[in-house]
Design a protein around this motif. Structure first.
Motif, PDB file in Angstrom:
ATOM      1  N   ARG A 292      38.306  -3.254 -15.586  1.00 24.39           N
ATOM      2  CA  ARG A 292      38.838  -2.572 -14.408  1.00 24.39           C
ATOM      3  C   ARG A 292      38.413  -1.111 -14.378  1.00 24.39           C
ATOM      4  O   ARG A 292      38.034  -0.581 -13.342  1.00 24.39           O
ATOM      5  CB  ARG A 292      40.365  -2.648 -14.393  1.00 24.39           C
ATOM      6  N   HIS A 293      38.463  -0.470 -15.541  1.00 27.67           N
ATOM      7  CA  HIS A 293      38.078   0.938 -15.594  1.00 27.67           C
ATOM      8  C   HIS A 293      36.591   1.114 -15.318  1.00 27.67           C
ATOM      9  O   HIS A 293      36.181   2.087 -14.662  1.00 27.67           O
ATOM     10  CB  HIS A 293      38.429   1.534 -16.963  1.00 27.67           C
ATOM     11  N   ALA A 294      35.779   0.178 -15.776  1.00 28.86           N
ATOM     12  CA  ALA A 294      34.343   0.268 -15.505  1.00 28.86           C
ATOM     13  C   ALA A 294      34.064   0.113 -14.011  1.00 28.86           C
ATOM     14  O   ALA A 294      33.154   0.741 -13.467  1.00 28.86           O
ATOM     15  CB  ALA A 294      33.603  -0.805 -16.290  1.00 28.86           C
ATOM     16  N   ARG A 295      34.862  -0.716 -13.349  1.00 27.72           N
ATOM     17  CA  ARG A 295      34.625  -0.959 -11.926  1.00 27.72           C
ATOM     18  C   ARG A 295      35.303   0.075 -11.037  1.00 27.72           C
ATOM     19  O   ARG A 295      34.730   0.535 -10.051  1.00 27.72           O
ATOM     20  CB  ARG A 295      35.126  -2.353 -11.564  1.00 27.72           C
ATOM     21  N   PHE A 296      36.541   0.428 -11.337  1.00 30.88           N
ATOM     22  CA  PHE A 296      37.330   1.299 -10.467  1.00 30.88           C
ATOM     23  C   PHE A 296      37.690   2.635 -11.120  1.00 30.88           C
ATOM     24  O   PHE A 296      38.566   3.337 -10.638  1.00 30.88           O
ATOM     25  CB  PHE A 296      38.639   0.597 -10.074  1.00 30.88           C
ATOM     26  N   GLY A 297      37.036   3.004 -12.185  1.00 30.90           N
ATOM     27  CA  GLY A 297      37.426   4.181 -12.938  1.00 30.90           C
ATOM     28  C   GLY A 297      37.040   5.509 -12.323  1.00 30.90           C
ATOM     29  O   GLY A 297      37.507   6.550 -12.757  1.00 30.90           O
ATOM     30  N   LYS A 298      36.175   5.520 -11.296  1.00 27.82           N
ATOM     31  CA  LYS A 298      35.798   6.792 -10.680  1.00 27.82           C
ATOM     32  C   LYS A 298      35.790   6.636  -9.164  1.00 27.82           C
ATOM     33  O   LYS A 298      35.689   5.536  -8.626  1.00 27.82           O
ATOM     34  CB  LYS A 298      34.426   7.246 -11.164  1.00 27.82           C
ATOM     35  N   LEU A 299      35.912   7.750  -8.489  1.00 23.68           N
ATOM     36  CA  LEU A 299      35.904   7.748  -7.036  1.00 23.68           C
ATOM     37  C   LEU A 299      34.491   7.530  -6.527  1.00 23.68           C
ATOM     38  O   LEU A 299      33.514   7.869  -7.211  1.00 23.68           O
ATOM     39  CB  LEU A 299      36.439   9.082  -6.512  1.00 23.68           C
ATOM     40  N   PRO A 300      34.343   6.977  -5.329  1.00 23.16           N
ATOM     41  CA  PRO A 300      33.000   6.798  -4.772  1.00 23.16           C
ATOM     42  C   PRO A 300      32.361   8.145  -4.433  1.00 23.16           C
ATOM     43  O   PRO A 300      33.036   9.173  -4.349  1.00 23.16           O
ATOM     44  CB  PRO A 300      33.239   5.971  -3.510  1.00 23.16           C
ATOM     45  N   GLU A 301      31.070   8.116  -4.231  1.00 27.16           N
ATOM     46  CA  GLU A 301      30.336   9.334  -3.874  1.00 27.16           C
ATOM     47  C   GLU A 301      30.852   9.872  -2.543  1.00 27.16           C
ATOM     48  O   GLU A 301      31.234   9.116  -1.657  1.00 27.16           O
ATOM     49  CB  GLU A 301      28.844   9.020  -3.735  1.00 27.16           C
ATOM     50  N   ARG A 302      30.859  11.176  -2.399  1.00 29.73           N
ATOM     51  CA  ARG A 302      31.294  11.789  -1.141  1.00 29.73           C
ATOM     52  C   ARG A 302      30.229  11.564  -0.079  1.00 29.73           C
ATOM     53  O   ARG A 302      29.038  11.602  -0.359  1.00 29.73           O
ATOM     54  CB  ARG A 302      31.503  13.279  -1.332  1.00 29.73           C
ATOM     55  N   ILE A 303      30.660  11.375   1.143  1.00 24.18           N
ATOM     56  CA  ILE A 303      29.753  11.210   2.271  1.00 24.18           C
ATOM     57  C   ILE A 303      29.748  12.515   3.050  1.00 24.18           C
ATOM     58  O   ILE A 303      30.796  13.037   3.416  1.00 24.18           O
ATOM     59  CB  ILE A 303      30.208  10.049   3.173  1.00 24.18           C
ATOM     60  N   ARG A 304      28.566  13.028   3.293  1.00 24.29           N
ATOM     61  CA  ARG A 304      28.456  14.283   4.027  1.00 24.29           C
ATOM     62  C   ARG A 304      28.847  14.078   5.478  1.00 24.29           C
ATOM     63  O   ARG A 304      28.678  13.002   6.050  1.00 24.29           O
ATOM     64  CB  ARG A 304      27.026  14.814   3.972  1.00 24.29           C
ATOM     65  N   TYR A 305      29.374  15.123   6.109  1.00 25.13           N
ATOM     66  CA  TYR A 305      29.776  15.055   7.512  1.00 25.13           C
ATOM     67  C   TYR A 305      28.578  14.726   8.396  1.00 25.13           C
ATOM     68  O   TYR A 305      28.690  13.972   9.357  1.00 25.13           O
ATOM     69  CB  TYR A 305      30.412  16.379   7.931  1.00 25.13           C
ATOM     70  N   GLU A 306      27.425  15.261   8.080  1.00 26.91           N
ATOM     71  CA  GLU A 306      26.222  15.029   8.883  1.00 26.91           C
ATOM     72  C   GLU A 306      25.826  13.553   8.876  1.00 26.91           C
ATOM     73  O   GLU A 306      25.217  13.066   9.817  1.00 26.91           O
ATOM     74  CB  GLU A 306      25.051  15.872   8.365  1.00 26.91           C
ATOM     75  N   ASP A 307      26.162  12.848   7.812  1.00 29.56           N
ATOM     76  CA  ASP A 307      25.829  11.430   7.731  1.00 29.56           C
ATOM     77  C   ASP A 307      26.823  10.563   8.499  1.00 29.56           C
ATOM     78  O   ASP A 307      26.545   9.390   8.767  1.00 29.56           O
ATOM     79  CB  ASP A 307      25.789  10.977   6.272  1.00 29.56           C
ATOM     80  N   MET A 308      27.985  11.110   8.841  1.00 35.87           N
ATOM     81  CA  MET A 308      28.998  10.331   9.554  1.00 35.87           C
ATOM     82  C   MET A 308      28.944  10.527  11.061  1.00 35.87           C
ATOM     83  O   MET A 308      29.589   9.806  11.805  1.00 35.87           O
ATOM     84  CB  MET A 308      30.393  10.726   9.066  1.00 35.87           C
ATOM     85  N   VAL A 309      28.194  11.511  11.544  1.00 36.83           N
ATOM     86  CA  VAL A 309      28.176  11.860  12.953  1.00 36.83           C
ATOM     87  C   VAL A 309      26.854  11.430  13.565  1.00 36.83           C
ATOM     88  O   VAL A 309      25.795  11.632  12.989  1.00 36.83           O
ATOM     89  CB  VAL A 309      28.366  13.382  13.136  1.00 36.83           C
ATOM     90  N   GLN A 310      26.944  10.818  14.732  1.00 39.67           N
ATOM     91  CA  GLN A 310      25.740  10.436  15.457  1.00 39.67           C
ATOM     92  C   GLN A 310      25.723  11.206  16.769  1.00 39.67           C
ATOM     93  O   GLN A 310      26.660  11.131  17.554  1.00 39.67           O
ATOM     94  CB  GLN A 310      25.741   8.936  15.745  1.00 39.67           C
ATOM     95  N   GLU A 311      24.667  11.933  17.003  1.00 38.10           N
ATOM     96  CA  GLU A 311      24.556  12.721  18.222  1.00 38.10           C
ATOM     97  C   GLU A 311      23.545  12.064  19.153  1.00 38.10           C
ATOM     98  O   GLU A 311      22.495  11.609  18.723  1.00 38.10           O
ATOM     99  CB  GLU A 311      24.109  14.140  17.900  1.00 38.10           C
ATOM    100  N   GLU A 312      23.904  12.017  20.437  1.00 32.80           N
ATOM    101  CA  GLU A 312      23.017  11.467  21.449  1.00 32.80           C
ATOM    102  C   GLU A 312      22.885  12.478  22.572  1.00 32.80           C
ATOM    103  O   GLU A 312      23.851  13.174  22.899  1.00 32.80           O
ATOM    104  CB  GLU A 312      23.582  10.155  21.999  1.00 32.80           C
ATOM    105  N   PRO A 313      21.722  12.551  23.194  1.00 26.30           N
ATOM    106  CA  PRO A 313      21.568  13.496  24.298  1.00 26.30           C
ATOM    107  C   PRO A 313      22.405  13.070  25.502  1.00 26.30           C
ATOM    108  O   PRO A 313      22.649  11.880  25.727  1.00 26.30           O
ATOM    109  CB  PRO A 313      20.072  13.443  24.611  1.00 26.30           C
ATOM    110  N   VAL A 314      22.837  14.043  26.255  1.00 28.66           N
ATOM    111  CA  VAL A 314      23.657  13.796  27.434  1.00 28.66           C
ATOM    112  C   VAL A 314      22.755  13.350  28.573  1.00 28.66           C
ATOM    113  O   VAL A 314      21.666  13.883  28.770  1.00 28.66           O
ATOM    114  CB  VAL A 314      24.424  15.082  27.830  1.00 28.66           C
ATOM    115  N   THR A 315      23.208  12.366  29.351  1.00 29.37           N
ATOM    116  CA  THR A 315      22.434  11.952  30.515  1.00 29.37           C
ATOM    117  C   THR A 315      22.579  12.991  31.609  1.00 29.37           C
ATOM    118  O   THR A 315      23.603  13.664  31.736  1.00 29.37           O
ATOM    119  CB  THR A 315      22.915  10.589  31.039  1.00 29.37           C
ATOM    120  N   LEU A 316      21.577  13.100  32.432  1.00 28.85           N
ATOM    121  CA  LEU A 316      21.600  14.056  33.519  1.00 28.85           C
ATOM    122  C   LEU A 316      22.559  13.587  34.606  1.00 28.85           C
ATOM    123  O   LEU A 316      22.790  12.391  34.787  1.00 28.85           O
ATOM    124  CB  LEU A 316      20.205  14.235  34.102  1.00 28.85           C
TER     125      LEU A 316
END
Length: 64
Positions: A14-38
């Motif tokens: 259990r400790h080998a599998r769940f013993g540490k927190l997952p890697e942090r995800i950067r904010y830039e990787d969680m946001v998707q930007e799309e151009p605005v339609t005219l």
């Protein structure tokens, strides 16, 4: 003592599998930007001829 070693091996697994927190995800990787339609004035214009098709009414379906 066999039960204790079984518990220790399960705890180690259990400790080998769940013993540490997952890697942090950067904010830039969680946001998707799309151009605005005219702005299209034809799309937003009021059309009195076609406005009756934009709603459903039981009385209108019966012709009342």
């Amino acid at each position: 003592m066999e039960g204790q070693s079984m518990i220790d091996s399960a705890a180690a697994a259990r400790h080998a599998r769940f013993g540490k927190l997952p890697e942090r995800i950067r904010y830039e990787d969680m946001v998707q930007e799309e151009p605005v339609t005219l702005h299209d004035p034809a799309r937003d214009a009021y059309n009195p001829e076609g406005s009756w098709t934009s709603f459903s009414c039981f009385a209108a379906d019966l012709g009342l």
